[in-house]
Design a protein around this motif. Structure first.
Motif, PDB file in Angstrom:
ATOM      1  N   GLN A  37       0.831  -1.205   0.000  1.00  0.00           N
ATOM      2  CA  GLN A  37       0.000   0.000   0.000  1.00  0.00           C
ATOM      3  C   GLN A  37       0.869   1.261   0.000  1.00  0.00           C
ATOM      4  O   GLN A  37       0.552   2.240  -0.677  1.00  0.00           O
ATOM      5  CB  GLN A  37      -0.924  -0.012   1.219  1.00  0.00           C
ATOM      6  CG  GLN A  37      -1.938   1.133   1.228  1.00  0.00           C
ATOM      7  CD  GLN A  37      -2.871   1.032   2.405  1.00  0.00           C
ATOM      8  OE1 GLN A  37      -2.702   0.177   3.274  1.00  0.00           O
ATOM      9  NE2 GLN A  37      -3.863   1.914   2.443  1.00  0.00           N
ATOM     10  N   PHE A  38       1.972   1.215   0.741  1.00  0.00           N
ATOM     11  CA  PHE A  38       2.870   2.365   0.777  1.00  0.00           C
ATOM     12  C   PHE A  38       3.515   2.599  -0.592  1.00  0.00           C
ATOM     13  O   PHE A  38       3.633   3.737  -1.054  1.00  0.00           O
ATOM     14  CB  PHE A  38       3.939   2.145   1.843  1.00  0.00           C
ATOM     15  CG  PHE A  38       4.960   3.241   1.928  1.00  0.00           C
ATOM     16  CD1 PHE A  38       4.617   4.494   2.393  1.00  0.00           C
ATOM     17  CD2 PHE A  38       6.267   3.021   1.523  1.00  0.00           C
ATOM     18  CE1 PHE A  38       5.553   5.514   2.465  1.00  0.00           C
ATOM     19  CE2 PHE A  38       7.213   4.026   1.592  1.00  0.00           C
ATOM     20  CZ  PHE A  38       6.858   5.282   2.060  1.00  0.00           C
ATOM     21  N   GLN A  39       3.932   1.534  -1.251  1.00  0.00           N
ATOM     22  CA  GLN A  39       4.518   1.678  -2.582  1.00  0.00           C
ATOM     23  C   GLN A  39       3.492   2.214  -3.580  1.00  0.00           C
ATOM     24  O   GLN A  39       3.812   3.039  -4.456  1.00  0.00           O
ATOM     25  CB  GLN A  39       5.057   0.323  -3.067  1.00  0.00           C
ATOM     26  CG  GLN A  39       6.197  -0.236  -2.231  1.00  0.00           C
ATOM     27  CD  GLN A  39       7.443   0.635  -2.296  1.00  0.00           C
ATOM     28  OE1 GLN A  39       7.682   1.344  -3.281  1.00  0.00           O
ATOM     29  NE2 GLN A  39       8.251   0.591  -1.237  1.00  0.00           N
ATOM     30  N   LEU A  40       2.244   1.775  -3.440  1.00  0.00           N
ATOM     31  CA  LEU A  40       1.193   2.267  -4.322  1.00  0.00           C
ATOM     32  C   LEU A  40       0.931   3.760  -4.090  1.00  0.00           C
ATOM     33  O   LEU A  40       0.743   4.527  -5.048  1.00  0.00           O
ATOM     34  CB  LEU A  40      -0.086   1.461  -4.092  1.00  0.00           C
ATOM     35  CG  LEU A  40      -1.286   1.814  -4.976  1.00  0.00           C
ATOM     36  CD1 LEU A  40      -0.949   1.589  -6.452  1.00  0.00           C
ATOM     37  CD2 LEU A  40      -2.508   0.989  -4.576  1.00  0.00           C
ATOM     38  N   LEU A  43       3.609   5.745  -5.807  1.00  0.00           N
ATOM     39  CA  LEU A  43       3.401   5.838  -7.244  1.00  0.00           C
ATOM     40  C   LEU A  43       2.301   6.848  -7.580  1.00  0.00           C
ATOM     41  O   LEU A  43       2.423   7.628  -8.535  1.00  0.00           O
ATOM     42  CB  LEU A  43       3.043   4.454  -7.801  1.00  0.00           C
ATOM     43  CG  LEU A  43       4.156   3.404  -7.779  1.00  0.00           C
ATOM     44  CD1 LEU A  43       3.633   2.060  -8.269  1.00  0.00           C
ATOM     45  CD2 LEU A  43       5.337   3.858  -8.648  1.00  0.00           C
ATOM     46  N   LYS A  44       1.212   6.847  -6.807  1.00  0.00           N
ATOM     47  CA  LYS A  44       0.152   7.825  -7.031  1.00  0.00           C
ATOM     48  C   LYS A  44       0.659   9.244  -6.806  1.00  0.00           C
ATOM     49  O   LYS A  44       0.288  10.175  -7.538  1.00  0.00           O
ATOM     50  CB  LYS A  44      -1.020   7.535  -6.100  1.00  0.00           C
ATOM     51  CG  LYS A  44      -1.793   6.261  -6.429  1.00  0.00           C
ATOM     52  CD  LYS A  44      -2.958   6.083  -5.479  1.00  0.00           C
ATOM     53  CE  LYS A  44      -3.751   4.828  -5.823  1.00  0.00           C
ATOM     54  NZ  LYS A  44      -4.885   4.627  -4.881  1.00  0.00           N
ATOM     55  N   LEU A  46       3.725  10.340  -7.230  1.00  0.00           N
ATOM     56  CA  LEU A  46       4.578  10.727  -8.368  1.00  0.00           C
ATOM     57  C   LEU A  46       3.749  11.027  -9.604  1.00  0.00           C
ATOM     58  O   LEU A  46       4.109  11.895 -10.409  1.00  0.00           O
ATOM     59  CB  LEU A  46       5.586   9.613  -8.651  1.00  0.00           C
ATOM     60  CG  LEU A  46       6.681   9.398  -7.605  1.00  0.00           C
ATOM     61  CD1 LEU A  46       7.519   8.179  -7.946  1.00  0.00           C
ATOM     62  CD2 LEU A  46       7.567  10.636  -7.512  1.00  0.00           C
ATOM     63  N   GLN A  47       2.633  10.322  -9.783  1.00  0.00           N
ATOM     64  CA  GLN A  47       1.780  10.594 -10.927  1.00  0.00           C
ATOM     65  C   GLN A  47       1.052  11.925 -10.800  1.00  0.00           C
ATOM     66  O   GLN A  47       0.837  12.629 -11.785  1.00  0.00           O
ATOM     67  CB  GLN A  47       0.766   9.456 -11.089  1.00  0.00           C
ATOM     68  CG  GLN A  47       1.391   8.125 -11.506  1.00  0.00           C
ATOM     69  CD  GLN A  47       0.387   7.000 -11.556  1.00  0.00           C
ATOM     70  OE1 GLN A  47      -0.798   7.198 -11.214  1.00  0.00           O
ATOM     71  NE2 GLN A  47       0.824   5.818 -11.953  1.00  0.00           N
ATOM     72  N   ASN A  48       0.701  12.292  -9.584  1.00  0.00           N
ATOM     73  CA  ASN A  48       0.003  13.565  -9.368  1.00  0.00           C
ATOM     74  C   ASN A  48       0.951  14.757  -9.397  1.00  0.00           C
ATOM     75  O   ASN A  48       0.555  15.860  -9.785  1.00  0.00           O
ATOM     76  CB  ASN A  48      -0.755  13.537  -8.037  1.00  0.00           C
ATOM     77  CG  ASN A  48      -1.897  12.537  -8.034  1.00  0.00           C
ATOM     78  OD1 ASN A  48      -2.476  12.258  -9.089  1.00  0.00           O
ATOM     79  ND2 ASN A  48      -2.211  11.986  -6.874  1.00  0.00           N
ATOM     80  N   TYR A  49       2.195  14.531  -8.977  1.00  0.00           N
ATOM     81  CA  TYR A  49       3.182  15.616  -8.946  1.00  0.00           C
ATOM     82  C   TYR A  49       4.351  15.205  -9.847  1.00  0.00           C
ATOM     83  O   TYR A  49       5.349  14.625  -9.407  1.00  0.00           O
ATOM     84  CB  TYR A  49       3.653  15.881  -7.519  1.00  0.00           C
ATOM     85  CG  TYR A  49       2.535  16.294  -6.593  1.00  0.00           C
ATOM     86  CD1 TYR A  49       2.149  17.628  -6.491  1.00  0.00           C
ATOM     87  CD2 TYR A  49       1.853  15.339  -5.843  1.00  0.00           C
ATOM     88  CE1 TYR A  49       1.112  18.000  -5.645  1.00  0.00           C
ATOM     89  CE2 TYR A  49       0.813  15.706  -4.998  1.00  0.00           C
ATOM     90  CZ  TYR A  49       0.447  17.038  -4.903  1.00  0.00           C
ATOM     91  OH  TYR A  49      -0.591  17.407  -4.072  1.00  0.00           O
ATOM     92  N   THR A  50       4.185  15.495 -11.129  1.00  0.00           N
ATOM     93  CA  THR A  50       5.170  15.063 -12.121  1.00  0.00           C
ATOM     94  C   THR A  50       6.480  15.829 -12.029  1.00  0.00           C
ATOM     95  O   THR A  50       7.474  15.435 -12.645  1.00  0.00           O
ATOM     96  CB  THR A  50       4.578  15.231 -13.528  1.00  0.00           C
ATOM     97  OG1 THR A  50       4.175  16.604 -13.708  1.00  0.00           O
ATOM     98  CG2 THR A  50       3.379  14.317 -13.716  1.00  0.00           C
TER      99      THR A  50
END
Length: 285
Positions: A37-40, A43-44, A46-50
């Protein structure tokens, strides 16, 4: 007669192995779930803050971990109370001399670390002497109670009643009522408060639950100091309970493995006493 020491060692090792297997069975799956869950979540993020890359995020996470190890709550800000005011410092001193050592707060300066070593060097024996004196005082009250009873048959009853009152009262004041207070003040469940209470008084001190560390709550200044005083008296009570349990376990093992067969011994003694003395035959040289 069989020595119970090897059996005690084997039982101790078996108890450790049993605990390891049960803890692994109960906690490993949850750890894997939280880790995924922490890794997910990373990733979220990093996707929101490119504008951030993975390396920058990992560095920030490392900074958060270092801040937590130094006793700084990442959820707080510069206006939060200091972790080293007098109340918190008094609480920390109590965790040092009682060997609880939560681990959520520790000295970061070299001078503080050196002082902590010498403070514990003299403070731990002083704490043991203090707890021993409290235990002697409780035993003295029990002895006085026994002397007050005149009839021998009644003394055993009163002693058993006194021990039962001691265990019941201590359980209520140190294990049952405190979790209610901690649940109300800290916002924990009763189970979490009971878990914190026993882990603290047994000096295990994992540090996953510590009173007075939530930056979103306003604590009275003497809250942690009063908690430290409760810990000292709770340690004395639980140490006596542990000593009684250890003595009972040792007596049980000694009775089971060291006790000779009294029936055979008594039978042999009676047989020797009943048999007439055999005449001695002198062989001339």
């Amino acid at each position: 007669q069989i020595s119970w020491t090897p059996l005690l060692v084997l039982g101790y090792l078996f108890y450790l192995l049993l605990g390891a297997m049960v803890f692994q069975l109960l906690e490993k799956q949850a750890e894997t779930h939280f880790r995924d869950q922490f890794q997910l979540e990373k990733l979220k993020f990093l996707q929101n803050y490119t504008c951030l890359d993975r390396q920058a995020l990992e560095q920030f996470v490392q900074v958060l971990m270092e801040a937590w190890e130094k006793g700084v709550n990442p959820e707080g800000n510069s206006t939060n109370p200091s972790n080293w005011d007098f109340s918190n410092s008094f609480f920390f001193a109590g965790t040092v001399v009682t060997t609880i050592g939560y681990g959520n707060l520790s000295p970061s300066t070299v001078a503080g670390q050196i002082f902590c070593v010498f403070y514990a060097l003299f403070g731990v024996p002083l704490n043991l002497a203090f707890l021993n004196q409290l235990g002697k005082g409780l035993n003295a009250h029990l002895i006085t109670l026994e002397r007050w009873v005149q009839k021998p048959g009644r003394a055993q009853v009163v002693q058993t009643l006194a021990v039962a009152i001691f265990l019941t009262t201590g359980t209520l004041f140190f294990l049952v009522f405190p979790p209610l207070v901690f649940s109300y003040v800290e916002g924990w469940s009763y189970g979490e408060g009971f878990y914190f209470t026993f882990i603290t008084l047994s000096t295990i001190g994992f540090g996953d639950y510590v009173v007075g560390t939530n930056p979103n709550k306003h604590y009275i200044p003497v809250y942690r100091s009063l908690t430290a005083i409760w810990i000292v008296f709770g340690l004395a009570w639980l140490a006596l309970v542990f000593n009684v349990g250890a003595d009972l376990m040792e007596k049980f093992l000694q009775l089971k493995w060291h006790k000779p067969d009294l029936s055979l011994a008594e039978g042999a003694t009676i047989k020797l006493e009943d048999e007439p003395e055999q005449p001695r035959i002198h062989i001339p040289s």
